[in-house]
Write a protein that holds these residues in place. Structure first.
Motif, PDB file in Angstrom:
ATOM      1  N   TYR A  26     -22.663  57.433 104.156  1.00 35.77           N
ATOM      2  CA  TYR A  26     -23.655  57.534 103.083  1.00 35.77           C
ATOM      3  C   TYR A  26     -24.705  56.462 103.324  1.00 35.77           C
ATOM      4  CZ  TYR A  26     -25.432  57.911  98.313  1.00 35.77           C
ATOM      5  OH  TYR A  26     -26.218  58.098  97.226  1.00 35.77           O
ATOM      6  N   ASP A  27     -25.937  56.852 103.285  1.00 38.31           N
ATOM      7  CA  ASP A  27     -27.017  55.888 103.460  1.00 38.31           C
ATOM      8  C   ASP A  27     -28.046  56.137 102.372  1.00 38.31           C
ATOM      9  OD1 ASP A  27     -28.484  53.831 104.564  1.00 38.31           O
ATOM     10  OD2 ASP A  27     -29.526  55.137 105.957  1.00 38.31           O
ATOM     11  N   SER A  28     -28.496  55.081 101.774  1.00 38.12           N
ATOM     12  CA  SER A  28     -29.504  55.194 100.724  1.00 38.12           C
ATOM     13  C   SER A  28     -30.447  54.012 100.832  1.00 38.12           C
ATOM     14  CB  SER A  28     -28.835  55.212  99.350  1.00 38.12           C
ATOM     15  OG  SER A  28     -28.324  53.936  99.060  1.00 38.12           O
ATOM     16  N   PRO A  29     -31.585  54.090 100.163  1.00 35.34           N
ATOM     17  CA  PRO A  29     -32.500  52.947 100.196  1.00 35.34           C
ATOM     18  C   PRO A  29     -31.886  51.743  99.496  1.00 35.34           C
ATOM     19  CG  PRO A  29     -33.321  54.660  98.710  1.00 35.34           C
ATOM     20  CD  PRO A  29     -32.110  55.195  99.381  1.00 35.34           C
ATOM     21  N   GLU A  30     -32.219  50.560  99.990  1.00 36.61           N
ATOM     22  CA  GLU A  30     -31.807  49.337  99.308  1.00 36.61           C
ATOM     23  C   GLU A  30     -32.544  49.276  97.981  1.00 36.61           C
ATOM     24  OE1 GLU A  30     -29.363  47.476 100.609  1.00 36.61           O
ATOM     25  OE2 GLU A  30     -29.362  48.927 102.243  1.00 36.61           O
ATOM     26  N   TRP A  31     -32.023  48.506  97.030  1.00 37.68           N
ATOM     27  CA  TRP A  31     -32.597  48.501  95.676  1.00 37.68           C
ATOM     28  C   TRP A  31     -34.067  48.097  95.668  1.00 37.68           C
ATOM     29  CZ3 TRP A  31     -34.750  44.263  93.440  1.00 37.68           C
ATOM     30  CH2 TRP A  31     -34.478  43.028  94.028  1.00 37.68           C
ATOM     31  N   ASN A  32     -34.502  47.295  96.664  1.00 37.67           N
ATOM     32  CA  ASN A  32     -35.892  46.824  96.674  1.00 37.67           C
ATOM     33  C   ASN A  32     -36.800  47.681  97.564  1.00 37.67           C
ATOM     34  OD1 ASN A  32     -34.710  45.994  99.045  1.00 37.67           O
ATOM     35  ND2 ASN A  32     -35.631  43.957  99.028  1.00 37.67           N
ATOM     36  N   GLN A  33     -36.289  48.790  98.083  1.00 41.06           N
ATOM     37  CA  GLN A  33     -37.106  49.709  98.883  1.00 41.06           C
ATOM     38  C   GLN A  33     -37.587  50.863  97.993  1.00 41.06           C
ATOM     39  OE1 GLN A  33     -34.211  50.644 101.937  1.00 41.06           O
ATOM     40  NE2 GLN A  33     -35.235  49.282 103.381  1.00 41.06           N
ATOM     41  N   ILE A  34     -38.515  51.647  98.518  1.00 41.32           N
ATOM     42  CA  ILE A  34     -39.032  52.780  97.756  1.00 41.32           C
ATOM     43  C   ILE A  34     -37.873  53.697  97.349  1.00 41.32           C
ATOM     44  CG2 ILE A  34     -39.587  54.175  99.787  1.00 41.32           C
ATOM     45  CD1 ILE A  34     -42.103  55.082  98.194  1.00 41.32           C
ATOM     46  N   HIS A  35     -37.824  54.084  96.108  1.00 40.52           N
ATOM     47  CA  HIS A  35     -36.792  54.922  95.491  1.00 40.52           C
ATOM     48  C   HIS A  35     -35.430  54.235  95.396  1.00 40.52           C
ATOM     49  CE1 HIS A  35     -39.675  58.123  95.460  1.00 40.52           C
ATOM     50  NE2 HIS A  35     -39.762  58.125  96.775  1.00 40.52           N
ATOM     51  N   GLY A  36     -35.354  52.974  95.763  1.00 43.17           N
ATOM     52  CA  GLY A  36     -34.081  52.261  95.717  1.00 43.17           C
ATOM     53  C   GLY A  36     -33.534  52.090  94.315  1.00 43.17           C
ATOM     54  N   ARG A  37     -34.399  51.756  93.383  1.00 40.87           N
ATOM     55  CA  ARG A  37     -33.926  51.573  92.000  1.00 40.87           C
ATOM     56  C   ARG A  37     -33.450  52.885  91.402  1.00 40.87           C
ATOM     57  NH1 ARG A  37     -38.162  47.008  89.804  1.00 40.87           N
ATOM     58  NH2 ARG A  37     -37.470  45.453  91.297  1.00 40.87           N
ATOM     59  N   GLU A  38     -34.162  53.966  91.693  1.00 40.45           N
ATOM     60  CA  GLU A  38     -33.749  55.274  91.193  1.00 40.45           C
ATOM     61  C   GLU A  38     -32.414  55.690  91.801  1.00 40.45           C
ATOM     62  OE1 GLU A  38     -36.719  54.553  92.488  1.00 40.45           O
ATOM     63  OE2 GLU A  38     -38.294  55.279  91.149  1.00 40.45           O
ATOM     64  N   ALA A  39     -32.245  55.459  93.100  1.00 47.63           N
ATOM     65  CA  ALA A  39     -30.993  55.809  93.771  1.00 47.63           C
ATOM     66  C   ALA A  39     -29.833  54.995  93.214  1.00 47.63           C
ATOM     67  CB  ALA A  39     -31.118  55.586  95.278  1.00 47.63           C
ATOM     68  N   THR A  40     -30.068  53.707  92.982  1.00 44.02           N
ATOM     69  CA  THR A  40     -29.028  52.846  92.431  1.00 44.02           C
ATOM     70  C   THR A  40     -28.634  53.310  91.042  1.00 44.02           C
ATOM     71  OG1 THR A  40     -29.772  50.968  93.748  1.00 44.02           O
ATOM     72  CG2 THR A  40     -28.451  50.471  91.801  1.00 44.02           C
ATOM     73  N   GLN A  41     -29.612  53.629  90.205  1.00 47.56           N
ATOM     74  CA  GLN A  41     -29.310  54.103  88.852  1.00 47.56           C
ATOM     75  C   GLN A  41     -28.554  55.427  88.888  1.00 47.56           C
ATOM     76  OE1 GLN A  41     -29.665  52.322  86.005  1.00 47.56           O
ATOM     77  NE2 GLN A  41     -28.401  53.970  85.234  1.00 47.56           N
TER      78      GLN A  41
END
Length: 70
Positions: A26-41
């Protein structure tokens, strides 16, 4: 369970020890990258009721690599 970002969590074990974990395959953006906050939430929402997991190894940063299902 504490979510660091959308592919990293900290699990508190029964003995109170905290295990730093990285999700396998699984790979996702880090929280400080584009869309990272949305992915984390979104990840927080998915696992809010808990998860079932098993460790399959360790990464280069000594985090447990785990497979997860909710």
């Amino acid at each position: 369970i504490r979510v660091r970002d959308a592919d990293s969590i900290v699990i508190t074990l029964k003995n109170g020890r905290q295990l730093e974990c990285r999700l396998a395959q699984y790979d996702s953006p880090e929280w400080n990258q584009i869309h990272g906050r949305e992915a984390t939430q979104a990840f927080k929402t998915l696992i809010k009721d808990g998860i079932k997991w098993r460790q399959i190894g360790w990464d280069d940063y000594t985090r447990a690599v785990i497979k997860v299902r909710n």
